[in-house]
Design an enzyme around this catalytic site. Structure first.
Site, PDB file in Angstrom:
ATOM      1  N   LYS A  59     128.270  43.845 109.982  1.00  9.37           N
ATOM      2  CA  LYS A  59     127.626  43.280 111.165  1.00  9.37           C
ATOM      3  C   LYS A  59     127.209  41.839 110.889  1.00  9.37           C
ATOM      4  O   LYS A  59     127.245  41.372 109.748  1.00  9.37           O
ATOM      5  CB  LYS A  59     126.427  44.131 111.576  1.00  9.37           C
ATOM      6  CG  LYS A  59     125.351  44.234 110.521  1.00  9.37           C
ATOM      7  CD  LYS A  59     124.247  45.204 110.947  1.00  9.37           C
ATOM      8  CE  LYS A  59     123.175  45.273 109.873  1.00  9.37           C
ATOM      9  NZ  LYS A  59     122.052  46.128 110.274  1.00  9.37           N
ATOM     10  N   TYR A  89     107.560  14.136 105.917  1.00  8.28           N
ATOM     11  CA  TYR A  89     106.729  14.320 107.105  1.00  8.28           C
ATOM     12  C   TYR A  89     105.340  14.821 106.743  1.00  8.28           C
ATOM     13  O   TYR A  89     105.178  15.679 105.873  1.00  8.28           O
ATOM     14  CB  TYR A  89     107.379  15.343 108.043  1.00  8.28           C
ATOM     15  CG  TYR A  89     108.487  14.794 108.905  1.00  8.28           C
ATOM     16  CD1 TYR A  89     108.296  13.670 109.700  1.00  8.28           C
ATOM     17  CD2 TYR A  89     109.730  15.428 108.937  1.00  8.28           C
ATOM     18  CE1 TYR A  89     109.313  13.184 110.500  1.00  8.28           C
ATOM     19  CE2 TYR A  89     110.764  14.956 109.739  1.00  8.28           C
ATOM     20  CZ  TYR A  89     110.543  13.826 110.515  1.00  8.28           C
ATOM     21  OH  TYR A  89     111.555  13.353 111.307  1.00  8.28           O
ATOM     22  N   MET A 147     115.039  19.040 109.451  1.00 11.43           N
ATOM     23  CA  MET A 147     116.210  19.568 110.148  1.00 11.43           C
ATOM     24  C   MET A 147     117.507  19.322 109.387  1.00 11.43           C
ATOM     25  O   MET A 147     118.360  20.215 109.293  1.00 11.43           O
ATOM     26  CB  MET A 147     116.313  18.959 111.554  1.00 11.43           C
ATOM     27  CG  MET A 147     117.471  19.528 112.369  1.00 11.43           C
ATOM     28  SD  MET A 147     117.622  18.785 114.009  1.00 11.43           S
ATOM     29  CE  MET A 147     116.141  19.403 114.801  1.00 11.43           C
ATOM     30  N   ARG A 187     112.773  53.452 115.197  1.00 11.28           N
ATOM     31  CA  ARG A 187     113.603  52.402 115.769  1.00 11.28           C
ATOM     32  C   ARG A 187     114.621  53.119 116.651  1.00 11.28           C
ATOM     33  O   ARG A 187     114.229  53.785 117.595  1.00 11.28           O
ATOM     34  CB  ARG A 187     114.234  51.548 114.652  1.00 11.28           C
ATOM     35  CG  ARG A 187     114.681  50.178 115.108  1.00 11.28           C
ATOM     36  CD  ARG A 187     115.058  49.278 113.959  1.00 11.28           C
ATOM     37  NE  ARG A 187     116.188  49.769 113.177  1.00 11.28           N
ATOM     38  CZ  ARG A 187     116.819  49.068 112.253  1.00 11.28           C
ATOM     39  NH1 ARG A 187     116.430  47.836 111.983  1.00 11.28           N
ATOM     40  NH2 ARG A 187     117.826  49.580 111.582  1.00 11.28           N
TER      41      ARG A 187
END
Length: 389
Positions: free
Chosen positions: A50, A267, A326, A148
């Site tokens: 998957k 940053y 990013m 689930r």
């Protein structure tokens, strides 16, 4: 890697233009599956592919597993199942994530097998099969403690008693805590599933995911279904990983600069330099699946865990400085000799020197997330020493 290993495929970004590269060792993938198959005996061993084979590509992973002897595959979605069938037409493919009535024509045409996990899905499947002379097969998912997907145990027992002529071809449940070998929930799930099997006599069953294959209670089941361990991830917490690394992720150095003692980097000015520091700025970031939480400072995780992620170059680990952004991540290469790293070189993010799971832990996550988050900006190289596939 072996002397016979061949570079059989290249995908993704042009290597001249890409900021990072992934090397996928398909020999290691096959070796891992064979190890899991040996541990699963006498049960057969499937493969969970998957999420596009955990980010590595169904089109590349399934053919080598088929060649190694794998005949059964599990996917999350029918669309993924169709991609498996495109490269392994004779494979048995189970679809895990429920069944929607509008998809029934696809199952009719493709020979995919749904894993039904509710009374509603069972009723829908039965109604859609009503007009057929030959009923399509299905698997039944029973919840034994995960809360689930799946019928409750009582619902499954009632269904077994009421549906003598409408039996699944496979009975499955999913372990919630198998990676923690002594967790009491696993004991309860094994016991519950064993009792449940008595009501589905003659039907094959499957309980073992990757960690389940290594569990002491895993015996007497007909099919195991490993996932992350095939791709090199740790199957069990707290023990040495027996699996070979499959993926090496590397980022290219864009620039090397020197930051002076007392200055900050990145940053938020969260990384204050305590010495003159040589910094390698690399072309990788959270847009590539290199998670921001791996930052060396300036993220909530660093309030709990002191150390962020690191890279590996010239025989040494080099820590991340400041925040992963990013498109760029900075590493402190002050411990390297001059000339040991230069613009254009690659720093390993995870692979044979930094394990997938260690890289994940530094980001406060698991190897599954790192693999399935790999972006499309990498240049990808697939290596395989087998015959042509």
């Amino acid at each position: 890697m072996t002397a016979k290993m061949q570079h059989i495929a290249t995908t993704g970004a042009d290597p001249r233009l890409a900021g990072g590269r992934l090397t996928i060792d398909l020999d290691a993938l096959v070796a891992n599956w064979l190890l899991l198959a040996e541990r699963s005996k006498p049960a057969r061993t499937a493969a969970v592919v998957k999420a596009d084979a955990y980010g590595l590509g169904i089109i590349h992973v399934v053919p080598v597993l088929w060649k190694a002897g794998c005949r059964t595959f599990f996917v999350a979605l029918a669309e993924e199942g169709l991609r498996v069938k495109a490269v392994a037409p004779d494979a048995q493919v189970f679809v895990l994530n429920g069944f929607f009535a509008e998809a029934f024509p696809v199952y009719e045409q493709s020979n995919l097998t749904p894993v039904l996990g509710s009374l509603q899905e069972l009723a829908s499947w039965k109604a859609l099969n009503a007009g057929r002379t030959e009923k399509l097969p299905y698997a039944l998912h029973v919840d034994t403690g995960m809360n689930r997907l799946g019928l409750t145990v009582n619902e499954a027992i009632r269904f077994a008693g009421e549906s003598k002529d409408d039996k699944p071809i496979l009975l499955i449940t999913h372990l919630a805590t198998a990676d923690e070998q002594k967790h009491e929930l696993s004991q309860r799930q094994f016991e519950s599933f064993q009792k449940l099997r008595e009501h589905f006599s003659g039907i094959e069953s499957s309980i073992a995911n990757s960690p389940g294959i290594f569990h002491s209670l895993n015996a007497g089941y007909e099919l195991s279904r490993p996932g992350v361990a095939m791709y090199g991830g740790e199957p069990v917490s707290g023990i040495a990983n027996p699996m070979r690394p499959v993926v090496t992720s590397e980022a290219r150095i864009v620039q090397i600069r020197t930051g002076l003692k007392g200055e900050t980097a990145g940053y938020g000015a969260t990384a204050r330099l305590t010495r003159d520091t040589r910094i390698a700025i690399c072309s990788v970031g959270y847009a590539d699946g290199y998670l921001r939480s791996a930052s060396g400072s300036g993220v909530p995780l660093r309030q709990t865990l002191n150390n962020g992620g690191c890279g590996f170059i010239a025989g040494k680990k080099v820590p991340i400085i400041g925040r992963v952004t990013m498109d760029l991540t900075s590493f402190d290469i002050s411990e390297l000799d001059e000339g040991e790293a230069k613009a254009g070189d690659y720093i390993e993010l995870f692979g044979s020197n930094i394990s997938l799971d260690d890289a994940a832990r530094a980001a406060g996550t698991i190897g599954y997330e790192l693999l399935t988050s790999l972006g499309n900006r990498y240049h990808r190289r697939y290596l395989y020493s087998g015959n042509e596939i």
